[in-house]
Every structure is written in C-alpha cells, then in structure tokens.
Design a protein around this motif. Structure first.
Motif, PDB file in Angstrom:
ATOM      1  N   ASN A 228      92.870  46.845  43.203  1.00  0.00           N
ATOM      2  CA  ASN A 228      92.070  47.232  42.040  1.00  0.00           C
ATOM      3  C   ASN A 228      91.052  46.192  41.568  1.00  0.00           C
ATOM      4  O   ASN A 228      90.223  46.513  40.718  1.00  0.00           O
ATOM      5  CB  ASN A 228      92.997  47.565  40.866  1.00  0.00           C
ATOM      6  CG  ASN A 228      93.828  48.801  41.121  1.00  0.00           C
ATOM      7  OD1 ASN A 228      93.360  49.921  40.978  1.00  0.00           O
ATOM      8  ND2 ASN A 228      95.074  48.599  41.531  1.00  0.00           N
ATOM      9  N   VAL A 229      91.119  44.967  42.110  1.00  0.00           N
ATOM     10  CA  VAL A 229      90.178  43.924  41.695  1.00  0.00           C
ATOM     11  C   VAL A 229      89.432  43.361  42.903  1.00  0.00           C
ATOM     12  O   VAL A 229      88.241  43.592  43.068  1.00  0.00           O
ATOM     13  CB  VAL A 229      90.889  42.792  40.922  1.00  0.00           C
ATOM     14  CG1 VAL A 229      89.872  41.735  40.477  1.00  0.00           C
ATOM     15  CG2 VAL A 229      91.617  43.346  39.713  1.00  0.00           C
ATOM     16  N   TYR A 230      90.154  42.642  43.774  1.00  0.00           N
ATOM     17  CA  TYR A 230      89.498  42.002  44.914  1.00  0.00           C
ATOM     18  C   TYR A 230      88.874  43.028  45.863  1.00  0.00           C
ATOM     19  O   TYR A 230      87.815  42.779  46.439  1.00  0.00           O
ATOM     20  CB  TYR A 230      90.485  41.136  45.689  1.00  0.00           C
ATOM     21  CG  TYR A 230      91.270  40.166  44.838  1.00  0.00           C
ATOM     22  CD1 TYR A 230      90.666  39.470  43.791  1.00  0.00           C
ATOM     23  CD2 TYR A 230      92.618  39.937  45.068  1.00  0.00           C
ATOM     24  CE1 TYR A 230      91.377  38.586  43.004  1.00  0.00           C
ATOM     25  CE2 TYR A 230      93.343  39.046  44.287  1.00  0.00           C
ATOM     26  CZ  TYR A 230      92.723  38.374  43.257  1.00  0.00           C
ATOM     27  OH  TYR A 230      93.440  37.506  42.489  1.00  0.00           O
ATOM     28  N   TYR A 231      89.538  44.167  46.028  1.00  0.00           N
ATOM     29  CA  TYR A 231      89.032  45.212  46.921  1.00  0.00           C
ATOM     30  C   TYR A 231      88.465  46.398  46.141  1.00  0.00           C
ATOM     31  O   TYR A 231      88.428  47.510  46.646  1.00  0.00           O
ATOM     32  CB  TYR A 231      90.151  45.705  47.845  1.00  0.00           C
ATOM     33  CG  TYR A 231      90.597  44.700  48.888  1.00  0.00           C
ATOM     34  CD1 TYR A 231      89.836  43.583  49.192  1.00  0.00           C
ATOM     35  CD2 TYR A 231      91.794  44.885  49.572  1.00  0.00           C
ATOM     36  CE1 TYR A 231      90.247  42.672  50.145  1.00  0.00           C
ATOM     37  CE2 TYR A 231      92.217  43.970  50.537  1.00  0.00           C
ATOM     38  CZ  TYR A 231      91.435  42.868  50.810  1.00  0.00           C
ATOM     39  OH  TYR A 231      91.838  41.964  51.762  1.00  0.00           O
ATOM     40  N   HIS A 232      88.018  46.179  44.927  1.00  0.00           N
ATOM     41  CA  HIS A 232      87.425  47.255  44.126  1.00  0.00           C
ATOM     42  C   HIS A 232      86.199  47.807  44.850  1.00  0.00           C
ATOM     43  O   HIS A 232      85.482  47.080  45.549  1.00  0.00           O
ATOM     44  CB  HIS A 232      87.034  46.719  42.752  1.00  0.00           C
ATOM     45  CG  HIS A 232      86.629  47.776  41.783  1.00  0.00           C
ATOM     46  ND1 HIS A 232      85.338  48.254  41.702  1.00  0.00           N
ATOM     47  CD2 HIS A 232      87.341  48.461  40.854  1.00  0.00           C
ATOM     48  CE1 HIS A 232      85.264  49.187  40.761  1.00  0.00           C
ATOM     49  NE2 HIS A 232      86.470  49.331  40.237  1.00  0.00           N
TER      50      HIS A 232
ATOM     51  N   PRO B 100      72.389  57.664  56.941  1.00  0.00           N
ATOM     52  CA  PRO B 100      72.977  56.315  56.895  1.00  0.00           C
ATOM     53  C   PRO B 100      74.250  56.257  56.051  1.00  0.00           C
ATOM     54  O   PRO B 100      74.268  56.723  54.915  1.00  0.00           O
ATOM     55  CB  PRO B 100      71.863  55.466  56.273  1.00  0.00           C
ATOM     56  CG  PRO B 100      71.025  56.434  55.504  1.00  0.00           C
ATOM     57  CD  PRO B 100      71.097  57.741  56.230  1.00  0.00           C
ATOM     58  N   PHE B 101      75.288  55.695  56.610  1.00  0.00           N
ATOM     59  CA  PHE B 101      76.546  55.471  55.893  1.00  0.00           C
ATOM     60  C   PHE B 101      77.220  54.243  56.480  1.00  0.00           C
ATOM     61  O   PHE B 101      76.879  53.777  57.567  1.00  0.00           O
ATOM     62  CB  PHE B 101      77.467  56.697  55.994  1.00  0.00           C
ATOM     63  CG  PHE B 101      78.038  56.931  57.372  1.00  0.00           C
ATOM     64  CD1 PHE B 101      79.220  56.306  57.771  1.00  0.00           C
ATOM     65  CD2 PHE B 101      77.387  57.767  58.276  1.00  0.00           C
ATOM     66  CE1 PHE B 101      79.745  56.519  59.041  1.00  0.00           C
ATOM     67  CE2 PHE B 101      77.899  57.978  59.552  1.00  0.00           C
ATOM     68  CZ  PHE B 101      79.078  57.354  59.929  1.00  0.00           C
ATOM     69  N   LYS B 102      78.196  53.718  55.766  1.00  0.00           N
ATOM     70  CA  LYS B 102      78.961  52.567  56.246  1.00  0.00           C
ATOM     71  C   LYS B 102      80.439  52.807  55.985  1.00  0.00           C
ATOM     72  O   LYS B 102      80.821  53.391  54.964  1.00  0.00           O
ATOM     73  CB  LYS B 102      78.510  51.272  55.566  1.00  0.00           C
ATOM     74  CG  LYS B 102      77.170  50.743  56.068  1.00  0.00           C
ATOM     75  CD  LYS B 102      76.862  49.386  55.486  1.00  0.00           C
ATOM     76  CE  LYS B 102      75.521  48.861  55.989  1.00  0.00           C
ATOM     77  NZ  LYS B 102      75.579  48.484  57.411  1.00  0.00           N
ATOM     78  N   ILE B 103      81.264  52.332  56.918  1.00  0.00           N
ATOM     79  CA  ILE B 103      82.718  52.392  56.766  1.00  0.00           C
ATOM     80  C   ILE B 103      83.222  51.008  56.392  1.00  0.00           C
ATOM     81  O   ILE B 103      82.821  50.004  56.986  1.00  0.00           O
ATOM     82  CB  ILE B 103      83.401  52.850  58.069  1.00  0.00           C
ATOM     83  CG1 ILE B 103      82.971  54.278  58.429  1.00  0.00           C
ATOM     84  CG2 ILE B 103      84.921  52.766  57.943  1.00  0.00           C
ATOM     85  CD1 ILE B 103      83.453  55.336  57.454  1.00  0.00           C
ATOM     86  N   ASP B 104      84.087  50.958  55.409  1.00  0.00           N
ATOM     87  CA  ASP B 104      84.702  49.692  55.003  1.00  0.00           C
ATOM     88  C   ASP B 104      86.213  49.848  55.072  1.00  0.00           C
ATOM     89  O   ASP B 104      86.770  50.815  54.542  1.00  0.00           O
ATOM     90  CB  ASP B 104      84.278  49.322  53.580  1.00  0.00           C
ATOM     91  CG  ASP B 104      84.935  48.036  53.106  1.00  0.00           C
ATOM     92  OD1 ASP B 104      84.665  46.983  53.716  1.00  0.00           O
ATOM     93  OD2 ASP B 104      85.716  48.092  52.136  1.00  0.00           O
ATOM     94  N   MET B 105      86.870  48.897  55.736  1.00  0.00           N
ATOM     95  CA  MET B 105      88.328  48.936  55.875  1.00  0.00           C
ATOM     96  C   MET B 105      88.907  47.676  55.252  1.00  0.00           C
ATOM     97  O   MET B 105      88.864  46.596  55.846  1.00  0.00           O
ATOM     98  CB  MET B 105      88.720  49.039  57.348  1.00  0.00           C
ATOM     99  CG  MET B 105      90.201  49.250  57.597  1.00  0.00           C
ATOM    100  SD  MET B 105      90.717  50.970  57.372  1.00  0.00           S
ATOM    101  CE  MET B 105      90.147  51.707  58.915  1.00  0.00           C
ATOM    102  N   ALA B 106      89.410  47.788  54.032  1.00  0.00           N
ATOM    103  CA  ALA B 106      89.995  46.646  53.331  1.00  0.00           C
ATOM    104  C   ALA B 106      91.507  46.651  53.553  1.00  0.00           C
ATOM    105  O   ALA B 106      92.196  47.574  53.126  1.00  0.00           O
ATOM    106  CB  ALA B 106      89.682  46.732  51.839  1.00  0.00           C
ATOM    107  N   GLN B 107      92.003  45.621  54.228  1.00  0.00           N
ATOM    108  CA  GLN B 107      93.414  45.598  54.600  1.00  0.00           C
ATOM    109  C   GLN B 107      94.162  44.473  53.897  1.00  0.00           C
ATOM    110  O   GLN B 107      93.588  43.429  53.586  1.00  0.00           O
ATOM    111  CB  GLN B 107      93.556  45.426  56.116  1.00  0.00           C
ATOM    112  CG  GLN B 107      92.930  46.555  56.910  1.00  0.00           C
ATOM    113  CD  GLN B 107      93.253  46.469  58.396  1.00  0.00           C
ATOM    114  OE1 GLN B 107      94.342  46.062  58.795  1.00  0.00           O
ATOM    115  NE2 GLN B 107      92.306  46.866  59.227  1.00  0.00           N
ATOM    116  N   GLN B 108      95.433  44.704  53.671  1.00  0.00           N
ATOM    117  CA  GLN B 108      96.299  43.662  53.121  1.00  0.00           C
ATOM    118  C   GLN B 108      97.737  43.900  53.551  1.00  0.00           C
ATOM    119  O   GLN B 108      98.106  45.005  53.965  1.00  0.00           O
ATOM    120  CB  GLN B 108      96.203  43.624  51.595  1.00  0.00           C
ATOM    121  CG  GLN B 108      96.689  44.881  50.895  1.00  0.00           C
ATOM    122  CD  GLN B 108      97.032  44.627  49.433  1.00  0.00           C
ATOM    123  OE1 GLN B 108      97.770  43.702  49.103  1.00  0.00           O
ATOM    124  NE2 GLN B 108      96.496  45.457  48.548  1.00  0.00           N
TER     125      GLN B 108
END
Length: 226
Positions: free
Chosen positions: A24-28, A142-150
């Motif tokens: 909710n913060v770093y990967y907002h 145009p689009f971008k995929i973002d994969m935020a993992q932890q």
C-alpha cells in the motif's frame, strides 16, 4: 534465531505491517507509475547531467544528490538544447505529479505453499501475452506491465536451513520450528502485484480482460479494478 512463544504475536504483527507497507505504500500504483516514467528518461538524463567516468574521477559524484538532480532537470524545460528541453518536459510532468502512466487494472497473485516448478511470469512474457490477446485494433496501443514482487514471510517456515527460526515454549522447555507453520499460514509466502498501465483510461476494459486471460484462469488471484 529463537523466539519466545510470548513474543510470537509481536513477530506476526511485524510481518503483517511490513506486508501492508509494501502493498500500500512502497508498491502503491502512483509510485510504480512514476517509476515506469523514470525508466523511460533516467538513462538519457544521467548521460547529460553526469558525463563523468567514475573509473577515472570520483570527486564529481560527491556533488551528485537527489536535490541537485531535481534542481538541474527543473531548469531544462526552457533549455536551448533540444534534447534537454524534451527531457525537461518529461521531468516537469513528474515534478508536477501529472502522471504519464495510469493504472488500468491490477491482479494480485499469491503463493502460500511451495509448489515445484511454479513461479510468477516475467514482465516480458505477460506483456507479450496481453498484446496477443488484445483486439487487432489495439495491438499498437501503448501500455506497460509492472510486476511488483515481495516475500512477506518464509515460503516454507520449517525448511529455512541455516536461517531457521525456532520457537521456545517455556511451559515444556521445548524448542521447535513447528508452531511457525500454523501461525504464519494466513500470510502468503510470495506476492506479486501485476498491474497494467496506460496513458489514458480509454481502453481499461479491454486491457483488464486481456491481463486476466494472460495470467491464466487457474491463477491464485484476487483481481481488483480501478
């Protein structure tokens, strides 16, 4: 590391707080959207703002800070040099928080138990699948995929080898790793927030549908739309 059973709740609270801060913060979504924009311009920016070879001279690096960077790029919007002027416009969007990339859809993937051969897909793979699944008229949109993992907790709490965490129970003076498996079962071992970003919300529905299909129907997921 051995924890007293009386301190286990504090340990679980710490892991949950860390999990919450990342999701909710770093990967907002706003933070990740800004990161995507920075990836487009940061290399060219550094080439112009810091043309030094660190193998030969380190002194200029001492004066390179976040503050000096932002002060410099803030003046580029009116630079005579065309490249600086164009980069300055991009930086002005970031500094004014006028987001270039806006989230169209998000799917949260989670993994609670270790499964042989199973892992989250890479960004490039998801991006290609989405592109293939979009209607022909949107293939060039145009689009971008973002994969935020932890990794919120050890995927296997009782199989950490030399980093194993034990629990001491004063009642029977025993030390064991078994209680962790029960205590941490509601916190996922791995999480990936897979998001698709676009420059407008014009085609959110089609992008969301393509992302869901690209990630597969049998995924362990909780889809959300914004």
């Amino acid at each position: 590391l051995t924890l007293d059973r009386g301190g286990i709740q504090a340990f679980i609270m710490f892991l949950n707080a860390r999990f919450y801060l990342y999701t909710n913060v770093y990967y907002h979504r706003t933070t990740r959207g800004i990161d995507l924009h920075l990836k487009d311009i940061f290399r060219d920016t550094m080439r112009l703002i810091f043309p030094h070879d660190l193998n030969k001279e380190l002194q200029p690096y001492l004066d390179m800070t976040e503050w000096t960077l932002l002060e410099e790029v803030g003046r580029w919007a009116h630079a005579e040099d065309g490249e600086r002027r164009e980069l300055g416009r991009e930086w002005r969007q970031i500094l004014d928080r006028r987001l270039k990339w806006r989230m169209s859809h998000e799917v949260v993937l989670d993994l609670f138990e270790p499964r042989r051969g199973q892992s989250f897909m890479k960004v490039e793979e998801v991006e290609q699948r989405v592109k293939d699944l979009l209607p022909p008229a949107l293939r060039d949109f145009p689009f971008k995929i973002d994969m935020a993992q932890q990794d919120p907790r050890p995927l296997n709490p009782i199989g950490m080898k030399d980093r194993q965490i034990y629990v001491y129970d004063a009642a029977d003076r025993s030390v064991s790793a078994e209680p962790l498996k029960e205590l941490l079962k509601y916190l996922p071992g791995k999480v990936a927030q897979c998001r698709i970003f676009a420059m407008s919300h014009e085609h959110d529905q089609q992008l969301a549908r393509a992302l869901n299909e690209a990630l597969g129907e049998d995924r362990p997921a909780h889809p959300t739309n914004l």
